[in-house]
Design a protein around this motif. Sequence first.
Motif, short mmCIF file in Angstrom:
data_model
loop_
_atom_site.label_atom_id
_atom_site.label_comp_id
_atom_site.label_asym_id
_atom_site.label_seq_id
_atom_site.Cartn_x
_atom_site.Cartn_y
_atom_site.Cartn_z
N ILE A 87 0.84 -1.21 0.00
CA ILE A 87 0.00 0.00 0.00
C ILE A 87 0.88 1.25 0.00
O ILE A 87 0.62 2.21 -0.73
CB ILE A 87 -0.97 -0.01 1.20
CG1 ILE A 87 -1.99 -1.14 1.01
CG2 ILE A 87 -1.65 1.34 1.37
CD1 ILE A 87 -2.79 -1.47 2.26
N LYS A 88 1.94 1.23 0.81
CA LYS A 88 2.87 2.38 0.80
C LYS A 88 3.52 2.53 -0.57
O LYS A 88 3.66 3.64 -1.08
CB LYS A 88 3.93 2.23 1.88
CG LYS A 88 4.90 3.41 1.89
CD LYS A 88 5.86 3.37 3.01
CE LYS A 88 6.82 4.54 3.06
NZ LYS A 88 6.99 5.37 1.92
N ALA A 98 2.24 1.68 -3.43
CA ALA A 98 1.22 2.23 -4.33
C ALA A 98 1.14 3.75 -4.18
O ALA A 98 1.08 4.49 -5.17
CB ALA A 98 -0.13 1.59 -4.05
N LYS A 99 1.17 4.23 -2.93
CA LYS A 99 1.13 5.68 -2.70
C LYS A 99 2.39 6.35 -3.23
O LYS A 99 2.32 7.41 -3.85
CB LYS A 99 0.97 5.97 -1.21
CG LYS A 99 0.89 7.45 -0.91
CD LYS A 99 0.55 7.74 0.51
CE LYS A 99 0.47 9.19 0.87
NZ LYS A 99 0.71 10.18 -0.12
N ASP A 100 3.55 5.73 -3.01
CA ASP A 100 4.81 6.30 -3.49
C ASP A 100 4.86 6.33 -5.02
O ASP A 100 5.42 7.26 -5.60
CB ASP A 100 6.00 5.52 -2.93
CG ASP A 100 6.23 5.79 -1.45
OD1 ASP A 100 5.62 6.73 -0.90
OD2 ASP A 100 7.04 5.04 -0.85
N GLU A 121 2.14 6.61 -6.93
CA GLU A 121 1.20 7.68 -7.28
C GLU A 121 1.82 9.06 -7.09
O GLU A 121 1.60 9.97 -7.89
CB GLU A 121 -0.06 7.55 -6.42
CG GLU A 121 -1.15 8.53 -6.77
CD GLU A 121 -2.43 8.27 -6.02
OE1 GLU A 121 -3.50 8.59 -6.58
OE2 GLU A 121 -2.38 7.75 -4.89
N ASP A 122 2.63 9.22 -6.04
CA ASP A 122 3.26 10.50 -5.74
C ASP A 122 4.59 10.70 -6.47
O ASP A 122 5.31 11.66 -6.21
CB ASP A 122 3.50 10.63 -4.23
CG ASP A 122 2.21 10.69 -3.44
OD1 ASP A 122 1.14 10.94 -4.03
OD2 ASP A 122 2.27 10.45 -2.21
N ALA A 173 0.07 -2.78 -7.30
CA ALA A 173 0.16 -1.42 -6.75
C ALA A 173 -0.70 -0.45 -7.56
O ALA A 173 -1.37 0.42 -6.98
CB ALA A 173 1.62 -0.95 -6.73
N LEU A 174 -0.74 -0.62 -8.87
CA LEU A 174 -1.60 0.24 -9.69
C LEU A 174 -3.08 -0.01 -9.40
O LEU A 174 -3.88 0.92 -9.42
CB LEU A 174 -1.31 0.01 -11.17
CG LEU A 174 0.05 0.47 -11.68
CD1 LEU A 174 0.20 0.21 -13.17
CD2 LEU A 174 0.30 1.94 -11.38
N ILE A 218 -4.28 -0.87 -6.50
CA ILE A 218 -4.54 -0.27 -5.18
C ILE A 218 -4.74 1.23 -5.31
O ILE A 218 -5.66 1.80 -4.75
CB ILE A 218 -3.41 -0.59 -4.19
CG1 ILE A 218 -3.47 -2.06 -3.80
CG2 ILE A 218 -3.49 0.30 -2.95
CD1 ILE A 218 -2.30 -2.53 -2.98
N LYS A 219 -3.88 1.87 -6.10
CA LYS A 219 -3.97 3.33 -6.17
C LYS A 219 -5.15 3.74 -7.02
O LYS A 219 -5.75 4.72 -6.87
CB LYS A 219 -2.68 3.95 -6.67
CG LYS A 219 -2.37 3.75 -8.11
CD LYS A 219 -1.11 4.52 -8.44
CE LYS A 219 -1.06 4.68 -9.94
NZ LYS A 219 -0.84 5.96 -10.43
#
Length: 117
Positions: free
Chosen positions: A70-71, A73-75, A77-78, A113-114, A116-117
């Motif tokens: 999850i982290k 995925a966020k990283d 995205e950011d 990861a994609l 999840i985001k």
Amino acid sequence: MYCGRGRSIEDLGLGNPFSHKPGTARFRVKTLAESLDCYQAWLGKLLKAYQKQQTCKLEDWERAYLRRVIKLAKDIEDDVVTDLMCFCIDQENYQTDNSKPDKCHTQILYEIALEIK
């Protein structure tokens, strides 16, 4: 970002727990193709538990792994993480199952990861 098993301080802790080679993997399987199939199915299980808010049914180490996914995925995205890598494809005598699109667990990890985001 390196996604193998504990090679450096920058390691995400997202190595494939299924391996056809002896070593540090949690589960031993017969082939690389089987390790990728098992990894994809297992990550799918984690994603499903996350989506249904049923992570309490996962083992502690699976919840920890999911938190790292999850982290990641966020990283992604950011734009903190732009590339994932693992050592396996660069290994001598590396052989893949050419009937399958994924050659390394990092490709499967990136796809999840994609999602999840």
